[in-house]
Scaffold this active site. Structure first.
Site, PDB file in Angstrom:
ATOM      1  N   PHE A   1       1.212  -2.684   9.501  1.00  0.00           N
ATOM      2  CA  PHE A   1       0.201  -2.119  10.382  1.00  0.00           C
ATOM      3  C   PHE A   1      -1.200  -2.601  10.063  1.00  0.00           C
ATOM      4  O   PHE A   1      -2.071  -2.608  10.939  1.00  0.00           O
ATOM      5  CB  PHE A   1       0.234  -0.586  10.297  1.00  0.00           C
ATOM      6  CG  PHE A   1      -0.430  -0.031   9.059  1.00  0.00           C
ATOM      7  CD1 PHE A   1      -1.791   0.223   9.025  1.00  0.00           C
ATOM      8  CD2 PHE A   1       0.313   0.213   7.909  1.00  0.00           C
ATOM      9  CE1 PHE A   1      -2.400   0.711   7.874  1.00  0.00           C
ATOM     10  CE2 PHE A   1      -0.291   0.703   6.760  1.00  0.00           C
ATOM     11  CZ  PHE A   1      -1.657   0.952   6.743  1.00  0.00           C
TER      12      PHE A   1
ATOM     13  N   LYS B   1       8.967  -8.418  14.711  1.00  0.00           N
ATOM     14  CA  LYS B   1       9.119  -6.960  14.682  1.00  0.00           C
ATOM     15  C   LYS B   1       7.847  -6.415  14.057  1.00  0.00           C
ATOM     16  O   LYS B   1       7.730  -6.312  12.842  1.00  0.00           O
ATOM     17  CB  LYS B   1      10.351  -6.555  13.866  1.00  0.00           C
ATOM     18  CG  LYS B   1      10.962  -5.183  14.243  1.00  0.00           C
ATOM     19  CD  LYS B   1      10.035  -4.003  14.104  1.00  0.00           C
ATOM     20  CE  LYS B   1       9.755  -3.645  12.666  1.00  0.00           C
ATOM     21  NZ  LYS B   1       8.829  -2.435  12.563  1.00  0.00           N
TER      22      LYS B   1
ATOM     23  N   GLU C   1       5.228  -0.323  14.270  1.00  0.00           N
ATOM     24  CA  GLU C   1       5.208   0.566  15.421  1.00  0.00           C
ATOM     25  C   GLU C   1       3.919   1.378  15.508  1.00  0.00           C
ATOM     26  O   GLU C   1       3.663   2.053  16.512  1.00  0.00           O
ATOM     27  CB  GLU C   1       6.416   1.507  15.391  1.00  0.00           C
ATOM     28  CG  GLU C   1       6.501   2.443  14.213  1.00  0.00           C
ATOM     29  CD  GLU C   1       7.138   1.833  12.972  1.00  0.00           C
ATOM     30  OE1 GLU C   1       7.537   2.613  12.090  1.00  0.00           O
ATOM     31  OE2 GLU C   1       7.223   0.582  12.897  1.00  0.00           O
ATOM     32  N   ARG C   2       3.076   1.306  14.459  1.00  0.00           N
ATOM     33  CA  ARG C   2       1.818   2.069  14.481  1.00  0.00           C
ATOM     34  C   ARG C   2       0.754   1.419  15.356  1.00  0.00           C
ATOM     35  O   ARG C   2      -0.096   2.112  15.917  1.00  0.00           O
ATOM     36  CB  ARG C   2       1.281   2.224  13.054  1.00  0.00           C
ATOM     37  CG  ARG C   2       2.193   3.023  12.144  1.00  0.00           C
ATOM     38  CD  ARG C   2       1.628   3.088  10.743  1.00  0.00           C
ATOM     39  NE  ARG C   2       2.571   3.698   9.810  1.00  0.00           N
ATOM     40  CZ  ARG C   2       2.368   3.805   8.506  1.00  0.00           C
ATOM     41  NH1 ARG C   2       1.244   3.340   7.978  1.00  0.00           N
ATOM     42  NH2 ARG C   2       3.263   4.365   7.724  1.00  0.00           N
TER      43      ARG C   2
ATOM     44  N   SER D   1       5.240  -2.791   1.856  1.00  0.00           N
ATOM     45  CA  SER D   1       5.301  -2.190   0.525  1.00  0.00           C
ATOM     46  C   SER D   1       6.357  -2.885  -0.330  1.00  0.00           C
ATOM     47  O   SER D   1       7.307  -3.485   0.185  1.00  0.00           O
ATOM     48  CB  SER D   1       5.627  -0.699   0.636  1.00  0.00           C
ATOM     49  OG  SER D   1       6.958  -0.515   1.078  1.00  0.00           O
TER      50      SER D   1
ATOM     51  N   CYS E   1      -3.897  -5.347   1.460  1.00  0.00           N
ATOM     52  CA  CYS E   1      -3.134  -5.715   0.270  1.00  0.00           C
ATOM     53  C   CYS E   1      -4.005  -6.474  -0.730  1.00  0.00           C
ATOM     54  O   CYS E   1      -3.651  -6.572  -1.899  1.00  0.00           O
ATOM     55  CB  CYS E   1      -1.905  -6.536   0.646  1.00  0.00           C
ATOM     56  SG  CYS E   1      -2.283  -8.181   1.271  1.00  0.00           S
TER      57      CYS E   1
ATOM     58  N   GLU F   1      -0.024   1.632  -6.062  1.00  0.00           N
ATOM     59  CA  GLU F   1      -0.910   1.250  -4.966  1.00  0.00           C
ATOM     60  C   GLU F   1      -1.245   2.477  -4.126  1.00  0.00           C
ATOM     61  O   GLU F   1      -0.354   3.147  -3.600  1.00  0.00           O
ATOM     62  CB  GLU F   1      -0.247   0.186  -4.084  1.00  0.00           C
ATOM     63  CG  GLU F   1      -1.153  -0.330  -2.987  1.00  0.00           C
ATOM     64  CD  GLU F   1      -0.506  -1.429  -2.162  1.00  0.00           C
ATOM     65  OE1 GLU F   1      -1.201  -2.401  -1.821  1.00  0.00           O
ATOM     66  OE2 GLU F   1       0.695  -1.327  -1.857  1.00  0.00           O
TER      67      GLU F   1
END
Length: 505
Positions: free
Chosen positions: A152, A176, A179-180, A229, A284, A386
Protein backbone atom coordinates in the site's frame (compact mmCIF):
# COMPACT_ATOMS: atom_id res chain seq x y z
CA UNK A 1 -22.47 1.03 1.84
CA UNK A 2 -24.17 -0.34 -1.31
CA UNK A 3 -24.13 3.17 -2.87
CA UNK A 4 -20.34 3.33 -2.76
CA UNK A 5 -18.40 3.26 -6.03
CA UNK A 6 -17.35 -0.26 -6.95
CA UNK A 7 -13.86 -0.64 -8.37
CA UNK A 8 -12.86 -3.33 -10.86
CA UNK A 9 -10.15 -5.65 -12.07
CA UNK A 10 -8.40 -4.92 -15.40
CA UNK A 11 -8.23 -8.03 -17.54
CA UNK A 12 -7.65 -8.40 -21.30
CA UNK A 13 -7.51 -4.65 -21.75
CA UNK A 14 -10.83 -3.89 -20.06
CA UNK A 15 -12.33 -3.11 -16.67
CA UNK A 16 -14.08 -6.17 -15.25
CA UNK A 17 -16.39 -6.10 -12.25
CA UNK A 18 -15.68 -8.67 -9.59
CA UNK A 19 -17.83 -11.80 -9.46
CA UNK A 20 -16.70 -13.35 -6.16
CA UNK A 21 -19.14 -11.37 -4.02
CA UNK A 22 -16.30 -10.41 -1.70
CA UNK A 23 -15.17 -6.83 -1.26
CA UNK A 24 -12.78 -4.72 0.80
CA UNK A 25 -13.36 -1.12 1.85
CA UNK A 26 -11.16 1.62 0.43
CA UNK A 27 -10.81 4.40 2.99
CA UNK A 28 -10.00 8.07 2.83
CA UNK A 29 -7.43 8.28 5.64
CA UNK A 30 -7.76 12.05 5.91
CA UNK A 31 -11.47 11.92 6.73
CA UNK A 32 -11.82 8.40 8.11
CA UNK A 33 -14.60 7.65 5.63
CA UNK A 34 -15.06 4.71 3.27
CA UNK A 35 -14.91 6.04 -0.28
CA UNK A 36 -15.16 2.91 -2.44
CA UNK A 37 -15.27 -0.87 -2.48
CA UNK A 38 -12.71 -3.03 -4.25
CA UNK A 39 -13.50 -6.61 -5.32
CA UNK A 40 -11.45 -9.50 -3.98
CA UNK A 41 -10.85 -11.99 -6.78
CA UNK A 42 -11.79 -15.64 -6.58
CA UNK A 43 -9.55 -18.47 -7.75
CA UNK A 44 -11.50 -18.62 -11.01
CA UNK A 45 -11.05 -14.92 -11.69
CA UNK A 46 -7.30 -15.10 -11.15
CA UNK A 47 -7.06 -18.17 -13.37
CA UNK A 48 -8.90 -16.31 -16.12
CA UNK A 49 -6.43 -13.44 -15.83
CA UNK A 50 -3.51 -15.86 -16.08
CA UNK A 51 -5.04 -17.51 -19.15
CA UNK A 52 -5.46 -14.20 -21.00
CA UNK A 53 -1.91 -13.17 -20.09
CA UNK A 54 -0.54 -16.49 -21.30
CA UNK A 55 -2.37 -16.14 -24.62
CA UNK A 56 -1.11 -12.60 -25.20
CA UNK A 57 2.52 -13.07 -24.18
CA UNK A 58 3.99 -14.89 -27.24
CA UNK A 59 2.96 -12.11 -29.58
CA UNK A 60 4.47 -9.46 -27.32
CA UNK A 61 7.68 -11.48 -26.95
CA UNK A 62 7.92 -11.70 -30.74
CA UNK A 63 7.71 -7.90 -31.00
CA UNK A 64 11.22 -6.57 -31.36
CA UNK A 65 12.64 -4.74 -28.32
CA UNK A 66 12.83 -1.42 -30.12
CA UNK A 67 9.10 -1.45 -30.86
CA UNK A 68 8.41 -2.44 -27.27
CA UNK A 69 10.53 0.51 -26.15
CA UNK A 70 8.40 2.86 -28.25
CA UNK A 71 5.34 1.77 -26.27
CA UNK A 72 7.28 2.66 -23.13
CA UNK A 73 8.10 6.10 -24.53
CA UNK A 74 4.41 6.77 -25.16
CA UNK A 75 3.46 5.44 -21.72
CA UNK A 76 6.03 7.69 -20.08
CA UNK A 77 4.61 10.69 -21.95
CA UNK A 78 1.10 9.84 -20.75
CA UNK A 79 2.29 9.15 -17.20
CA UNK A 80 4.05 12.50 -16.94
CA UNK A 81 0.97 14.36 -18.21
CA UNK A 82 -1.29 12.47 -15.81
CA UNK A 83 0.98 12.75 -12.76
CA UNK A 84 -0.82 15.64 -10.99
CA UNK A 85 -4.19 13.89 -11.08
CA UNK A 86 -2.63 10.51 -10.28
CA UNK A 87 -0.99 12.08 -7.24
CA UNK A 88 -4.32 13.40 -5.99
CA UNK A 89 -5.92 9.98 -6.44
CA UNK A 90 -3.00 8.36 -4.63
CA UNK A 91 -3.23 10.81 -1.72
CA UNK A 92 -6.98 10.30 -1.33
CA UNK A 93 -6.48 6.57 -0.78
CA UNK A 94 -3.09 6.42 0.92
CA UNK A 95 -3.03 9.59 3.04
CA UNK A 96 0.41 10.90 2.05
CA UNK A 97 0.67 14.51 0.94
CA UNK A 98 0.25 15.32 -2.74
CA UNK A 99 3.89 16.44 -2.98
CA UNK A 100 4.96 13.10 -1.53
CA UNK A 101 2.68 11.29 -3.97
CA UNK A 102 4.33 13.12 -6.85
CA UNK A 103 7.66 11.76 -5.64
CA UNK A 104 6.14 8.26 -5.52
CA UNK A 105 5.13 8.54 -9.18
CA UNK A 106 8.41 10.15 -10.26
CA UNK A 107 10.57 7.39 -8.77
CA UNK A 108 8.44 4.84 -10.62
CA UNK A 109 8.71 6.80 -13.86
CA UNK A 110 12.50 6.69 -13.59
CA UNK A 111 12.43 2.89 -13.86
CA UNK A 112 10.20 3.18 -16.94
CA UNK A 113 12.81 5.56 -18.39
CA UNK A 114 15.53 2.99 -17.67
CA UNK A 115 13.44 0.20 -19.21
CA UNK A 116 13.31 2.08 -22.51
CA UNK A 117 16.89 0.84 -22.84
CA UNK A 118 15.65 -2.74 -23.20
CA UNK A 119 17.15 -3.17 -26.72
CA UNK A 120 20.58 -2.69 -25.15
CA UNK A 121 19.87 -4.41 -21.82
CA UNK A 122 18.64 -7.59 -23.53
CA UNK A 123 21.69 -8.03 -25.74
CA UNK A 124 23.56 -11.28 -25.30
CA UNK A 125 27.25 -12.08 -25.82
CA UNK A 126 29.12 -13.49 -28.82
CA UNK A 127 32.46 -15.26 -29.07
CA UNK A 128 33.72 -15.94 -32.58
CA UNK A 129 36.08 -18.89 -33.12
CA UNK A 130 35.82 -20.11 -29.53
CA UNK A 131 37.08 -23.38 -30.94
CA UNK A 132 38.02 -24.61 -34.39
CA UNK A 133 35.07 -23.57 -36.53
CA UNK A 134 32.96 -23.02 -33.42
CA UNK A 135 31.12 -19.87 -32.35
CA UNK A 136 29.37 -19.41 -28.99
CA UNK A 137 26.66 -16.85 -28.29
CA UNK A 138 23.97 -16.20 -25.70
CA UNK A 139 20.54 -14.59 -25.79
CA UNK A 140 18.16 -13.36 -23.10
CA UNK A 141 14.58 -14.50 -23.48
CA UNK A 142 11.42 -13.68 -21.47
CA UNK A 143 10.05 -16.07 -18.88
CA UNK A 144 6.41 -15.87 -19.98
CA UNK A 145 3.75 -14.85 -17.46
CA UNK A 146 5.10 -13.16 -14.32
CA UNK A 147 3.39 -11.47 -11.37
CA UNK A 148 3.95 -8.68 -8.88
CA UNK A 149 2.39 -8.38 -5.43
CA UNK A 150 2.84 -4.81 -4.22
CA UNK A 151 2.23 -2.91 -0.96
CA UNK A 152 0.00 0.00 0.00
CA UNK A 153 2.77 2.47 0.80
CA UNK A 154 3.93 3.03 -2.80
CA UNK A 155 0.95 2.25 -5.05
CA UNK A 156 2.58 3.84 -8.12
CA UNK A 157 6.33 3.41 -7.63
CA UNK A 158 6.60 -0.27 -6.77
CA UNK A 159 4.14 -1.52 -9.43
CA UNK A 160 6.18 0.46 -11.98
CA UNK A 161 9.42 -0.94 -10.57
CA UNK A 162 8.06 -4.44 -11.08
CA UNK A 163 6.24 -4.15 -14.39
CA UNK A 164 8.78 -1.97 -16.22
CA UNK A 165 11.62 -4.48 -16.69
CA UNK A 166 9.19 -7.39 -16.88
CA UNK A 167 7.16 -6.00 -19.77
CA UNK A 168 10.15 -4.48 -21.58
CA UNK A 169 11.78 -7.91 -21.53
CA UNK A 170 8.78 -9.44 -23.34
CA UNK A 171 6.78 -10.93 -20.48
CA UNK A 172 3.10 -10.58 -19.64
CA UNK A 173 2.70 -9.04 -16.18
CA UNK A 174 -0.07 -9.61 -13.64
CA UNK A 175 -0.26 -7.07 -10.82
CA UNK A 176 -1.94 -7.84 -7.50
CA UNK A 177 -1.83 -4.42 -5.80
CA UNK A 178 -2.75 -3.60 -2.24
CA UNK A 179 -6.49 -3.56 -1.72
CA UNK A 180 -6.05 -0.42 0.44
CA UNK A 181 -5.24 1.90 -2.50
CA UNK A 182 -6.01 0.19 -5.83
CA UNK A 183 -7.14 3.14 -7.97
CA UNK A 184 -3.70 4.25 -9.16
CA UNK A 185 -2.75 0.75 -10.41
CA UNK A 186 -6.04 0.60 -12.32
CA UNK A 187 -5.32 3.97 -13.92
CA UNK A 188 -1.81 2.78 -14.84
CA UNK A 189 -3.46 -0.11 -16.69
CA UNK A 190 -5.53 2.35 -18.71
CA UNK A 191 -2.42 4.36 -19.57
CA UNK A 192 -0.57 1.23 -20.73
CA UNK A 193 -3.46 0.41 -23.05
CA UNK A 194 -3.56 3.98 -24.38
CA UNK A 195 0.19 3.78 -25.01
CA UNK A 196 -0.33 0.80 -27.31
CA UNK A 197 0.44 -2.14 -25.04
CA UNK A 198 -1.44 -5.19 -26.33
CA UNK A 199 -4.37 -6.42 -24.28
CA UNK A 200 -3.41 -9.03 -21.71
CA UNK A 201 0.18 -7.87 -21.24
CA UNK A 202 -0.59 -5.73 -18.17
CA UNK A 203 -3.31 -7.11 -15.93
CA UNK A 204 -4.58 -5.90 -12.56
CA UNK A 205 -6.26 -8.42 -10.27
CA UNK A 206 -7.42 -7.07 -6.91
CA UNK A 207 -7.56 -9.52 -4.07
CA UNK A 208 -6.27 -10.93 -0.82
CA UNK A 209 -4.50 -14.14 0.18
CA UNK A 210 -6.78 -16.24 -2.02
CA UNK A 211 -5.60 -14.40 -5.13
CA UNK A 212 -1.97 -14.46 -3.98
CA UNK A 213 -2.00 -18.21 -3.44
CA UNK A 214 -3.36 -18.83 -6.94
CA UNK A 215 -0.48 -16.82 -8.40
CA UNK A 216 1.97 -18.77 -6.23
CA UNK A 217 0.59 -22.17 -7.15
CA UNK A 218 -0.37 -21.86 -10.83
CA UNK A 219 2.35 -23.42 -12.99
CA UNK A 220 1.76 -20.88 -15.77
CA UNK A 221 3.18 -18.07 -13.58
CA UNK A 222 6.95 -18.27 -13.87
CA UNK A 223 8.10 -15.61 -11.40
CA UNK A 224 6.81 -13.61 -8.43
CA UNK A 225 7.98 -10.22 -7.22
CA UNK A 226 6.82 -9.04 -3.79
CA UNK A 227 7.28 -6.08 -1.43
CA UNK A 228 5.71 -6.01 2.03
CA UNK A 229 6.28 -7.28 5.54
CA UNK A 230 8.99 -9.84 6.30
CA UNK A 231 6.67 -12.68 7.43
CA UNK A 232 4.70 -12.44 4.18
CA UNK A 233 7.87 -12.02 2.11
CA UNK A 234 9.27 -15.20 3.58
CA UNK A 235 5.97 -17.06 3.05
CA UNK A 236 5.78 -16.01 -0.60
CA UNK A 237 9.44 -16.79 -1.23
CA UNK A 238 9.19 -20.28 0.26
CA UNK A 239 5.92 -21.19 -1.45
CA UNK A 240 7.05 -19.83 -4.81
CA UNK A 241 10.35 -21.70 -4.58
CA UNK A 242 8.56 -24.89 -3.60
CA UNK A 243 6.54 -24.53 -6.81
CA UNK A 244 9.63 -24.02 -8.94
CA UNK A 245 9.17 -20.30 -9.50
CA UNK A 246 11.65 -17.49 -9.36
CA UNK A 247 10.97 -15.23 -6.40
CA UNK A 248 12.16 -11.74 -5.55
CA UNK A 249 10.71 -10.80 -2.15
CA UNK A 250 11.47 -7.74 -0.05
CA UNK A 251 10.34 -7.40 3.55
CA UNK A 252 10.60 -5.13 6.57
CA UNK A 253 13.31 -2.79 7.75
CA UNK A 254 14.82 -1.05 10.73
CA UNK A 255 16.99 1.63 9.20
CA UNK A 256 19.65 3.31 11.33
CA UNK A 257 21.21 6.75 10.89
CA UNK A 258 24.57 7.09 12.64
CA UNK A 259 25.58 10.62 13.68
CA UNK A 260 29.31 10.97 14.26
CA UNK A 261 30.67 13.69 16.58
CA UNK A 262 32.08 15.59 13.58
CA UNK A 263 28.78 15.60 11.65
CA UNK A 264 26.93 18.79 10.79
CA UNK A 265 24.25 18.43 13.46
CA UNK A 266 21.73 20.70 11.76
CA UNK A 267 22.00 18.66 8.56
CA UNK A 268 21.59 15.46 10.55
CA UNK A 269 18.48 16.77 12.29
CA UNK A 270 16.94 17.85 8.98
CA UNK A 271 17.70 14.40 7.60
CA UNK A 272 16.14 12.62 10.58
CA UNK A 273 12.99 14.71 10.41
CA UNK A 274 12.39 14.10 6.72
CA UNK A 275 13.46 10.46 6.67
CA UNK A 276 11.85 9.57 9.99
CA UNK A 277 8.50 11.34 9.75
CA UNK A 278 7.93 11.79 6.01
CA UNK A 279 4.93 9.85 4.73
CA UNK A 280 4.03 9.26 8.41
CA UNK A 281 6.95 6.84 8.59
CA UNK A 282 5.19 4.41 6.21
CA UNK A 283 8.26 3.75 4.06
CA UNK A 284 10.47 0.69 4.01
CA UNK A 285 13.41 3.11 3.77
CA UNK A 286 12.27 5.36 6.62
CA UNK A 287 14.89 6.11 9.26
CA UNK A 288 13.45 4.81 12.52
CA UNK A 289 16.63 4.66 14.63
CA UNK A 290 18.99 7.58 15.30
CA UNK A 291 22.39 6.54 16.67
CA UNK A 292 24.40 9.47 18.02
CA UNK A 293 28.00 8.56 18.88
CA UNK A 294 29.12 9.87 22.26
CA UNK A 295 27.11 11.51 25.06
CA UNK A 296 27.87 15.05 23.92
CA UNK A 297 26.59 14.30 20.43
CA UNK A 298 23.54 12.51 21.84
CA UNK A 299 22.56 15.30 24.21
CA UNK A 300 22.91 17.97 21.53
CA UNK A 301 20.99 15.85 18.99
CA UNK A 302 18.07 15.09 21.32
CA UNK A 303 17.80 18.75 22.31
CA UNK A 304 17.60 19.87 18.69
CA UNK A 305 15.22 17.04 17.73
CA UNK A 306 12.89 17.79 20.62
CA UNK A 307 12.51 21.38 19.51
CA UNK A 308 12.10 20.59 15.82
CA UNK A 309 9.77 17.58 16.22
CA UNK A 310 7.34 19.73 18.16
CA UNK A 311 7.17 22.12 15.20
CA UNK A 312 6.21 19.50 12.60
CA UNK A 313 2.84 20.05 10.95
CA UNK A 314 0.49 17.12 10.54
CA UNK A 315 -2.30 17.80 8.06
CA UNK A 316 -4.71 16.28 5.60
CA UNK A 317 -3.41 14.98 2.28
CA UNK A 318 -4.23 18.12 0.33
CA UNK A 319 -2.75 20.57 2.84
CA UNK A 320 0.22 22.02 0.97
CA UNK A 321 1.78 23.13 4.25
CA UNK A 322 1.66 19.71 5.92
CA UNK A 323 4.86 17.81 6.60
CA UNK A 324 2.98 14.53 6.57
CA UNK A 325 -0.57 13.22 6.59
CA UNK A 326 -2.54 10.44 8.27
CA UNK A 327 -1.71 6.76 8.54
CA UNK A 328 -3.37 4.52 5.99
CA UNK A 329 -6.02 2.89 8.26
CA UNK A 330 -7.34 3.06 11.79
CA UNK A 331 -5.77 -0.35 12.42
CA UNK A 332 -2.36 1.02 11.39
CA UNK A 333 -2.78 3.91 13.80
CA UNK A 334 -3.77 1.58 16.65
CA UNK A 335 -0.78 -0.65 15.93
CA UNK A 336 1.67 2.24 16.13
CA UNK A 337 0.05 3.55 19.31
CA UNK A 338 0.50 0.08 20.79
CA UNK A 339 4.23 0.25 20.07
CA UNK A 340 4.46 3.65 21.74
CA UNK A 341 2.89 2.25 24.89
CA UNK A 342 5.17 -0.77 24.71
CA UNK A 343 8.21 1.52 24.51
CA UNK A 344 7.07 3.30 27.68
CA UNK A 345 6.42 -0.01 29.45
CA UNK A 346 9.90 -1.27 28.55
CA UNK A 347 11.59 1.79 30.02
CA UNK A 348 12.36 4.07 27.09
CA UNK A 349 12.10 7.81 27.69
CA UNK A 350 9.15 9.29 25.77
CA UNK A 351 10.40 12.75 24.81
CA UNK A 352 7.57 13.71 22.42
CA UNK A 353 4.22 11.86 22.51
CA UNK A 354 2.20 11.93 19.28
CA UNK A 355 -0.82 10.11 20.67
CA UNK A 356 -4.05 12.01 21.11
CA UNK A 357 -3.45 14.23 18.10
CA UNK A 358 -6.60 15.46 16.32
CA UNK A 359 -6.93 17.70 13.30
CA UNK A 360 -9.69 20.27 13.42
CA UNK A 361 -12.33 19.49 10.84
CA UNK A 362 -10.87 16.02 10.28
CA UNK A 363 -11.46 14.49 13.69
CA UNK A 364 -12.19 11.03 12.26
CA UNK A 365 -8.98 10.84 10.22
CA UNK A 366 -6.21 8.41 11.09
CA UNK A 367 -3.73 10.94 12.42
CA UNK A 368 -0.82 10.44 14.78
CA UNK A 369 1.55 13.16 15.88
CA UNK A 370 5.33 12.77 15.64
CA UNK A 371 6.79 10.70 18.46
CA UNK A 372 10.35 10.70 19.79
CA UNK A 373 11.98 8.22 22.18
CA UNK A 374 15.36 8.52 23.90
CA UNK A 375 17.20 5.92 25.93
CA UNK A 376 16.14 3.06 23.68
CA UNK A 377 18.12 -0.17 24.01
CA UNK A 378 18.68 -3.24 21.84
CA UNK A 379 16.30 -5.45 23.82
CA UNK A 380 13.22 -3.23 23.39
CA UNK A 381 10.50 -4.09 20.88
CA UNK A 382 10.49 -0.53 19.52
CA UNK A 383 14.11 -1.15 18.48
CA UNK A 384 13.83 -4.75 17.31
CA UNK A 385 10.60 -4.51 15.30
CA UNK A 386 9.43 -2.41 12.39
CA UNK A 387 6.85 0.12 13.64
CA UNK A 388 5.92 1.70 10.28
CA UNK A 389 4.75 4.97 11.77
CA UNK A 390 6.00 8.44 12.77
CA UNK A 391 8.14 7.18 15.63
CA UNK A 392 11.88 7.86 15.95
CA UNK A 393 14.00 6.00 18.52
CA UNK A 394 17.33 7.35 19.76
CA UNK A 395 19.83 4.62 20.65
CA UNK A 396 23.01 6.10 22.15
CA UNK A 397 26.34 4.56 21.14
CA UNK A 398 29.55 5.03 23.11
CA UNK A 399 31.82 4.91 20.08
CA UNK A 400 31.96 4.26 16.34
CA UNK A 401 32.38 0.48 16.66
CA UNK A 402 29.25 0.22 18.82
CA UNK A 403 27.26 2.26 16.31
CA UNK A 404 28.52 0.10 13.43
CA UNK A 405 27.58 -3.05 15.35
CA UNK A 406 24.02 -1.86 15.95
CA UNK A 407 23.26 -1.66 12.24
CA UNK A 408 25.33 -4.74 11.37
CA UNK A 409 23.83 -7.02 14.01
CA UNK A 410 20.17 -6.10 13.52
CA UNK A 411 18.12 -8.82 11.83
CA UNK A 412 16.94 -6.35 9.18
CA UNK A 413 19.40 -5.06 6.60
CA UNK A 414 17.51 -2.79 4.24
CA UNK A 415 19.10 0.66 4.48
CA UNK A 416 21.51 2.57 6.73
CA UNK A 417 23.11 6.01 6.71
CA UNK A 418 26.06 7.73 8.36
CA UNK A 419 26.55 11.46 8.78
CA UNK A 420 30.18 12.48 9.10
CA UNK A 421 32.75 14.88 7.66
CA UNK A 422 35.48 12.23 7.75
CA UNK A 423 36.13 10.35 4.52
CA UNK A 424 38.01 7.48 6.20
CA UNK A 425 35.10 6.85 8.56
CA UNK A 426 32.56 6.93 5.73
CA UNK A 427 34.65 4.58 3.61
CA UNK A 428 35.19 2.11 6.45
CA UNK A 429 31.50 2.18 7.35
CA UNK A 430 30.37 1.60 3.76
CA UNK A 431 32.69 -1.39 3.42
CA UNK A 432 31.97 -3.08 6.74
CA UNK A 433 28.29 -2.51 7.55
CA UNK A 434 26.13 -5.58 6.88
CA UNK A 435 23.29 -3.76 5.12
CA UNK A 436 22.21 -3.72 1.48
CA UNK A 437 21.93 0.03 0.83
CA UNK A 438 24.17 2.65 2.42
CA UNK A 439 23.89 6.43 2.53
CA UNK A 440 26.80 8.74 3.32
CA UNK A 441 25.28 12.05 4.40
CA UNK A 442 22.20 10.83 2.50
CA UNK A 443 19.34 9.79 4.81
CA UNK A 444 17.25 7.69 2.39
CA UNK A 445 19.73 5.82 0.17
CA UNK A 446 17.29 4.63 -2.50
CA UNK A 447 19.51 4.01 -5.54
CA UNK A 448 18.82 5.63 -8.88
CA UNK A 449 17.00 3.49 -11.44
CA UNK A 450 20.08 2.09 -13.19
CA UNK A 451 21.41 0.64 -9.93
CA UNK A 452 19.54 -2.04 -8.02
CA UNK A 453 17.37 -1.73 -4.93
CA UNK A 454 17.38 -4.47 -2.31
CA UNK A 455 18.03 -5.24 1.32
CA UNK A 456 19.94 -8.00 3.09
CA UNK A 457 19.16 -10.45 5.89
CA UNK A 458 15.43 -10.51 6.73
CA UNK A 459 14.79 -7.50 4.51
CA UNK A 460 15.26 -9.46 1.30
CA UNK A 461 14.71 -12.98 -0.03
CA UNK A 462 16.08 -13.99 -3.41
CA UNK A 463 19.25 -13.57 -5.43
CA UNK A 464 18.36 -10.58 -7.61
CA UNK A 465 17.18 -7.09 -6.68
CA UNK A 466 14.60 -4.68 -8.07
CA UNK A 467 15.21 -2.42 -11.08
CA UNK A 468 18.61 -1.75 -12.61
CA UNK A 469 20.20 -4.59 -14.57
CA UNK A 470 19.06 -7.08 -11.91
CA UNK A 471 15.47 -6.36 -12.89
CA UNK A 472 16.13 -7.53 -16.43
CA UNK A 473 18.10 -10.55 -15.26
CA UNK A 474 15.27 -11.59 -12.97
CA UNK A 475 12.62 -11.42 -15.70
CA UNK A 476 14.67 -13.22 -18.38
CA UNK A 477 16.41 -16.55 -18.84
CA UNK A 478 19.70 -17.00 -20.65
CA UNK A 479 20.07 -19.38 -23.56
CA UNK A 480 23.59 -20.22 -24.77
CA UNK A 481 24.19 -21.56 -28.29
CA UNK A 482 27.33 -23.36 -29.45
CA UNK A 483 27.44 -23.67 -33.26
CA UNK A 484 29.78 -25.22 -35.80
CA UNK A 485 29.60 -24.90 -39.58
CA UNK A 486 32.39 -27.11 -41.00
CA UNK A 487 33.20 -27.19 -44.69
CA UNK A 488 32.64 -30.42 -46.59
CA UNK A 489 36.37 -31.19 -46.87
CA UNK A 490 36.92 -30.73 -43.16
CA UNK A 491 33.88 -32.89 -42.39
CA UNK A 492 35.32 -35.79 -44.42
CA UNK A 493 38.63 -35.51 -42.56
CA UNK A 494 37.04 -35.47 -39.10
CA UNK A 495 37.90 -39.09 -38.38
CA UNK A 496 34.40 -40.25 -37.38
CA UNK A 497 32.62 -40.24 -34.05
CA UNK A 498 34.35 -39.07 -30.87
CA UNK A 499 33.48 -40.47 -27.46
CA UNK A 500 35.53 -38.17 -25.25
CA UNK A 501 34.34 -34.99 -23.51
CA UNK A 502 34.40 -32.22 -26.16
CA UNK A 503 36.86 -29.37 -25.69
CA UNK A 504 37.51 -26.19 -27.60
CA UNK A 505 41.10 -27.13 -28.59
Amino acid sequence: MTDLPELTHFIQGAHVFGSSGRFSDVWNPSTGEVQARVPLASKQEVERAIATAEAAQPGWAATNPQKRARVFMKFLQLLNAESPELARTLSREHGKTVADSMGDIQRGAEVIEFSIGAPHLLKGEYSSAAGTGIDVFSMRQPLGVVAGITPFNFPAMIPLWKCGPAIAAGNAFILKPSERDPSVPLRLAELWKEAGLPDGIFTVVNGDKEAVDVLLDDERVQAIGFVGSTPIAQYIYERAAANGKRAQCFGGAKNHLIIMPDADLDDAVDALLGAGYGSAGERCMAISVAVPVGEETANALVAKLTERVAELKVGHSFDEGADYGPLVTSQAKERVEGYIQQGIDEGASLVVDGRGFTLEGYENGFYLGPTLFDGVTRDMAIYREEIFGPVLAVVRAGDYEEALALATDHEYGNGVAIFTRDGDTARDFSARVNVGMVGVNVPIPVPIAYYTFGGWKKSGFGDLNQHGTDGFRFYTKTKTVTSRWPSGAKEQASGGASFVMPTMD
